[in-house]
Design an enzyme around this catalytic site. Structure first.
Site, PDB file in Angstrom:
ATOM      1  N   GLU A 121      -2.958   4.411  -2.373  1.00 39.82           N
ATOM      2  CA  GLU A 121      -1.587   4.242  -2.884  1.00 39.82           C
ATOM      3  C   GLU A 121      -1.619   3.519  -4.232  1.00 39.82           C
ATOM      4  O   GLU A 121      -1.802   2.305  -4.276  1.00 39.82           O
ATOM      5  CB  GLU A 121      -0.748   3.404  -1.921  1.00 39.82           C
ATOM      6  CG  GLU A 121      -0.454   4.020  -0.584  1.00 39.82           C
ATOM      7  CD  GLU A 121       0.782   3.395   0.056  1.00 39.82           C
ATOM      8  OE1 GLU A 121       1.653   4.154   0.507  1.00 39.82           O
ATOM      9  OE2 GLU A 121       0.903   2.142   0.036  1.00 39.82           O
TER      10      GLU A 121
ATOM     11  N   ASN B  33       6.382   3.868   7.121  1.00 38.59           N
ATOM     12  CA  ASN B  33       6.369   2.400   7.009  1.00 38.59           C
ATOM     13  C   ASN B  33       7.801   1.911   6.771  1.00 38.59           C
ATOM     14  O   ASN B  33       8.402   2.235   5.743  1.00 38.59           O
ATOM     15  CB  ASN B  33       5.449   2.010   5.844  1.00 38.59           C
ATOM     16  CG  ASN B  33       5.325   0.516   5.671  1.00 38.59           C
ATOM     17  OD1 ASN B  33       5.907  -0.253   6.417  1.00 38.59           O
ATOM     18  ND2 ASN B  33       4.573   0.113   4.649  1.00 38.59           N
ATOM     19  N   PHE B  34       8.337   1.143   7.705  1.00 41.52           N
ATOM     20  CA  PHE B  34       9.714   0.652   7.598  1.00 41.52           C
ATOM     21  C   PHE B  34       9.834  -0.493   6.599  1.00 41.52           C
ATOM     22  O   PHE B  34      10.941  -0.800   6.120  1.00 41.52           O
ATOM     23  CB  PHE B  34      10.232   0.160   8.949  1.00 41.52           C
ATOM     24  CG  PHE B  34      10.424   1.191  10.027  1.00 41.52           C
ATOM     25  CD1 PHE B  34      11.242   0.912  11.126  1.00 41.52           C
ATOM     26  CD2 PHE B  34       9.765   2.420  10.001  1.00 41.52           C
ATOM     27  CE1 PHE B  34      11.418   1.848  12.154  1.00 41.52           C
ATOM     28  CE2 PHE B  34       9.937   3.350  11.022  1.00 41.52           C
ATOM     29  CZ  PHE B  34      10.766   3.068  12.097  1.00 41.52           C
TER      30      PHE B  34
ATOM     31  N   ALA C 120       7.681   5.626   2.825  1.00 40.59           N
ATOM     32  CA  ALA C 120       8.689   4.613   3.164  1.00 40.59           C
ATOM     33  C   ALA C 120      10.053   4.994   2.586  1.00 40.59           C
ATOM     34  O   ALA C 120      10.852   5.657   3.244  1.00 40.59           O
ATOM     35  CB  ALA C 120       8.249   3.240   2.678  1.00 40.59           C
ATOM     36  N   SER C 121      10.294   4.629   1.302  1.00 35.32           N
ATOM     37  CA  SER C 121      11.654   4.743   0.744  1.00 35.32           C
ATOM     38  C   SER C 121      12.178   6.168   0.725  1.00 35.32           C
ATOM     39  O   SER C 121      13.377   6.387   0.900  1.00 35.32           O
ATOM     40  CB  SER C 121      11.669   4.163  -0.674  1.00 35.32           C
ATOM     41  OG  SER C 121      10.707   4.807  -1.485  1.00 35.32           O
TER      42      SER C 121
ATOM     43  N   HIS D 113      -2.185  -3.614   2.838  1.00 34.26           N
ATOM     44  CA  HIS D 113      -1.189  -2.841   2.097  1.00 34.26           C
ATOM     45  C   HIS D 113      -0.977  -3.491   0.727  1.00 34.26           C
ATOM     46  O   HIS D 113      -1.088  -4.715   0.583  1.00 34.26           O
ATOM     47  CB  HIS D 113       0.145  -2.814   2.849  1.00 34.26           C
ATOM     48  CG  HIS D 113       1.133  -1.865   2.233  1.00 34.26           C
ATOM     49  ND1 HIS D 113       1.907  -2.204   1.139  1.00 34.26           N
ATOM     50  CD2 HIS D 113       1.427  -0.583   2.534  1.00 34.26           C
ATOM     51  CE1 HIS D 113       2.649  -1.170   0.801  1.00 34.26           C
ATOM     52  NE2 HIS D 113       2.381  -0.157   1.632  1.00 34.26           N
TER      53      HIS D 113
END
Ligand code: G3P
Length: 230
Positions: A149, A14-15, A210-211, A100
């Site tokens: 998540e 996920n950007f 992501a990060s 999300h």
């Protein structure tokens, strides 16, 4: 093409809205993911979720699947400013994240509508949840994937599979009680191969990250490292 039933485990990148992937750099990250896919002979399904405006740009530059980060349950035609599944598909999206933690959808029936619309379009639905109870509630809509998540671990660098393994196993059990088809993946804080290994060992069918990738020094190396956890 995303395989639905007999699929290899999935890695969704996920950007989000990280400036590290703004403009043309989003192509660079997508190409890094594609390079790793090829080096793993598609034994892993790597999917990229760039910001909406970059969907077609990325899709024109890679063969790996591209998902939207969010779609709206607005009507076709006169629904200014909304991003509906049909339009996302016309720009190359093969699936979408839904609900999300950073873009929650309040009404469960809206999530159900979106899952149904994506299914009708033969697009993949990845519904996000914050707890095993929410997984149980959302599994009845039969999305292709549910991503558990815990919000407190998102962006923390502390992996859900290590910090809170029971939320993963409880989510797997909750989904299995409701549906035989829904595949549960997990995300939040995943940064290395050991995090991935422990997630898969718990029974997750893949990860959402992501990060841990976007903030890394080398995107190809980091994605390869995570893929090696499979
Ligand atoms: O969608 C993936 C995400 O929420 C996890 O974030 O930065 O902890 O990998 P991160």
């Amino acid at each position: 093409m995303v395989y639905k039933n007999s699929s290899p485990p999935i890695l969704i990148l996920n950007f989000k809205n990280y400036l590290e992937v703004s403009g043309q750099k989003c192509i660079e990250l997508a190409k890094a993911a594609e390079k790793v896919t090829k080096s793993f002979d598609a034994r892993i399904q790597i999917v990229v979720a760039p910001p909406q405006p970059a969907l077609s740009l990325v899709k024109e530059n890679v063969e790996i699947p591209v998902f939207a980060q969010h779609v709206d349950d607005a009507k076709e035609g006169s629904s200014t400013g909304f991003f509906i599944p049909e339009i996302s598909q016309s720009f190359g999206a093969e699936g979408s994240l839904i609900n999300h933690s950073e873009h929650r959808i309040e009404r469960p029936d809206t999530i159900q509508n979106l899952v149904n619309r994506l299914r009708q379009l033969n697009m993949v639905s990845v519904v996000c949840a914050r707890s095993a109870q929410e997984v149980s509630n959302l599994a009845r809509f039969e999305p292709d994937y549910i991503a558990i998540e815990p919000p407190e671990l998102i962006g923390s660098g502390k992996a859900v599979s290590k910090e809170n393994p029971s939320i993963v196993t409880d989510s797997l059990a909750a989904a299995a009680d409701v549906s035989k088809n829904v595949r549960v993946i997990c995300g939040a804080g995943i940064t290395d191969a050991a995090d991935v290994k422990s997630a898969l060992k718990l029974g997750a069918k893949g990860i959402l990250v992501a990060s841990g990738v976007i903030k890394s020094k080398s995107w190809v190396d980091k994605i390869s490292e995570l893929a090696s956890g499979y």
